[in-house]
Scaffold this active site. Structure first.
Site, PDB file in Angstrom:
ATOM      1  CG  ASP A   1      86.387  -9.679 -35.632  1.00  0.00           C
ATOM      2  OD1 ASP A   1      86.740  -8.717 -34.924  1.00  0.00           O
ATOM      3  OD2 ASP A   1      86.991 -10.015 -36.663  1.00  0.00           O
TER       4      ASP A   1
ATOM      5  CD  GLU B   1      88.859  -5.142 -39.845  1.00  0.00           C
ATOM      6  OE1 GLU B   1      87.674  -5.462 -40.023  1.00  0.00           O
ATOM      7  OE2 GLU B   1      89.328  -4.857 -38.716  1.00  0.00           O
TER       8      GLU B   1
END
Length: 643
Positions: free
Chosen positions: A312, A534
């Site tokens: 990521d 997030e």
């Protein structure tokens, strides 16, 4: 027998010499196997791998942010491709577009530089596309995954995957970081709306369908012109972290891991997913970016995953606390664990230097490097990048954001709508709402805010507020101005009611609103969450955003007949309001086509959506999922009033 042995020996020698001299003849003709489209993919991979130097190999393992490359002046930043031989580029969440022609020109300029290198290995260009081509202005934006889970319609989700792939390919991009196949077990998690459901069976159903749409029903990619390389994320267990805290630790036994969190990844591997992204989170105390047992021993060796594992954004940096406390260790741990491509947005020179030293020092074996590069090349060959490296956006441009695509998005909105309450008793149902009345009131800021109804990961990482007109853009790209295309919920209502019906919009009702509009037949109250993504979305309370509670109290609680529409990425605390609300519908995060909300409110289409996750009474119950022994929800998994 001696004669037989002599025959086979002679035949073997003859074949050896024929092969040797045949290869020499072929070489003289300029034959290079990895450039032969008729050769098997694995043969091409191995042939190219044997020709590569260490710097060329390590470049294939690195993905950088495309803003390292200055456009339209390719002399600035071209060393990314010509000197460092970087194999992949991503567009970050603030890269909101340009005209399709400009974006295709950019993609092809970068690709030409990649192809100009010694071996001519094409570039893999990637982007987040989690609910449509969501960072590109005027793309078709679909409901977030939680809404798609509510539809329970795999054919519709397949169409959405296909449209997303086509619109991404129209802008010259070959890979999407999608689908998210997390199984969200706690709605306090700020990424819960990226999950189709708390139920792995429903997540599996949606995963299979979206993959068929994105990649086609074949390993890697069926038709490179209109399909792309997918990326299942985030491996594994990110939907089960303690208290739903993003990037936190997931503590589970093997039964929970392999029965709840792993099945969607197992399915994705069987379907031929091109890549899998590692999670920021930890599994039983081990950071996933450094978890060899999961990335290599299980994913690659047990499941036989053939694509590549990608980190990521700055994912390997976070192996240590604080991030980058020991970057050399982070590189060593992640590569040896099984990360094949590292997302290094900016510090690629440092990364490549340290990775080179680790390989030359024997800390990372060459076999591990070859395995990583082999996997990246396998996807590039399977995609058809070597034969068709350049984007042909012009042939797809007419379909980008088309009315046909928006009709599919509108269908998804109406099928995702879940009706939780319809009347205070069975005898006073108010849905479907009458279209022809003297006057109605529409209340709440969410009713007329395109950004809020789209949610996070839309134009920017954290979403936007309003129409999208004020999004910061790169002037060098000649980006368009004006709002992103779509219809707000308010606009959808106004288009649906009878021409003689007066529609009054009150963005923020007060104590006088009920008296001022006492002659209204009913009120549609649209409230919910502001956009987030997030960790910024983690919530310990799951309360609706202000002034949502006051909006309800100044309308529904004051005696006005009301229907509340919730614009949200997850269940919210509503038990305190439920008794004095006449009707409640959940629109989730519907995307650009707010008309779909009006379609079901006014009865042009029926309510068919059902809850993809449990709706709790209180946050103290969390985590609570269907099948739990202590299961006492406000509305259970699968609930939804249909008509």
């Amino acid at each position: 027998m001696a004669g037989v042995r002599s025959f086979f020996l002679f035949a073997a020698i003859a074949l050896l010499f024929a092969g040797r001299y045949g290869d020499a003849t072929a070489a003289a003709r300029g034959y290079i196997k990895y450039k032969d489209p008729k050769a098997a993919v694995e043969e091409r991979v191995e042939d190219l791998l044997t020709r590569m130097t260490l710097p060329e190999k390590l470049g294939q393992m690195c993905q950088v942010d495309r803003f390292n490359f200055s456009y339209p002046n390719p002399s600035i930043g071209q060393e990314i491709f010509t000197k460092y031989m970087i194999g992949s580029v991503l567009s970050n969440p603030y890269d909101t577009g340009a005209s399709i022609a400009k974006r295709v020109e950019l993609a092809n300029t970068m690709q030409k530089l990649s192809l100009s290198t010694r071996l001519g290995i094409p570039l893999l260009y990637a982007i987040d596309a989690v609910h449509g081509h969501n960072t590109f202005i005027n793309a078709t934006i679909f409901p977030h995954n939680i809404g798609l889970g509510a539809t329970r319609d795999p054919e519709l989700v397949k169409k959405i995957g296909a449209i997303t792939a086509l619109e991404v390919r129209a802008t010259g991009i070959a890979q999407a970081f999608a689908p998210c196949v997390a199984v969200c077990r706690d709605p306090r998690w700020g990424r819960c709306y990226e999950s189709y459901s708390e139920d792995p069976k429903l997540v599996n159903l949606m995963t299979e369908s979206i993959m068929d749409g994105l990649q086609g029903n074949a390993p890697y990619v069926a038709d490179f012109k209109t399909k792309l390389a997918g990326c299942a994320k985030h491996f594994v267990g990110d939907g089960g972290t303690i208290d739903g805290i993003n990037e936190n630790n997931t503590v589970v036994d093997n039964a929970t891991l392999f029965n709840v969190h792993m099945p969607p990844f197992e399915l994705a591997v069987k379907k031929g997913i091109a890549s899998i992204m590692a999670s920021y989170s930890s599994l039983n105390g081990v950071k996933m970016h450094a978890n060899r047992a999961m990335l290599t021993d299980y994913l690659k060796d047990t499941l036989k995953f053939q694509g590549f594992v990608i980190s990521d954004w700055l994912g390997i940096d976070k192996i240590t606390t604080p991030p980058r406390a020991n970057y050399t260790y982070s590189i060593e741990a992640s590569i040896n664990a099984g990360i094949d491509m590292v997302m290094v947005p900016w510090e690629y020179k440092e990364f490549l230097e340290k990775l080179t030293n680790l390989v030359n020092g024997g800390y990372i074996p060459m076999s591990r490097i070859d395995d990583a590069v082999r996997r990246v090349l396998r996807v590039k060959f399977s995609l058809g990048l070597f034969e068709n490296p350049f984007a042909e956006g012009s042939s797809l441009a007419t379909e980008f954001g088309s009315e046909e695509h928006r009709e599919v998005a509108r269908e998804a909105v109406r099928k995702s709508m879940v009706l939780l309450k319809n009347g205070k008793t069975d005898n006073d149902k108010i849905v479907p709402l009458p279209k022809k009345v003297k006057k109605i009131v529409v209340a709440g800021a969410h009713a007329n805010n395109m950004g809020w109804q789209c949610g996070g990961f839309t134009l920017t990482w954290q979403g936007f507020n309003g129409t999208g007109e004020n999004i910061s853009r790169n002037k060098a790209m000649n980006l368009p101005t004006g709002k992103t295309r779509g219809t707000t919920i308010l606009e959808g209502i106004m288009k649906t009611v009878d021409a003689t019906t007066e529609v009054v919009y009150v963005e923020e009702p007060n104590q006088n609103t009920a008296k001022l509009h006492a002659d209204a037949a009913y009120t549609i109250v649209v409230v919910g969450e502001a956009p987030y993504a997030e960790s910024q979305g983690d919530s310990t309370t799951l309360n609706m955003a202000a002034p949502g509670p006051d909006t309800i109290s100044h309308t529904c609680a004051s005696g006005m007949k009301c229907l509340v529409v919730l614009v949200t990425g997850r269940p919210l605390m509503i038990e305190a309001y439920i008794d004095f609300i006449d009707a409640v519908a959940v629109a989730w995060l519907p995307g650009t086509e707010g008309q779909g909300v009006a379609d079901v409110l006014f009865g042009d289409h029926p309510f068919t959506g059902t809850l993809p996750r449990t709706w709790m009474k209180s946050v103290v119950q969390l985590p609570m999922n269907v099948g739990d022994s202590a299961y006492d929800p406000l509305f259970p998994f699968g609930f939804g009033i249909t008509n």
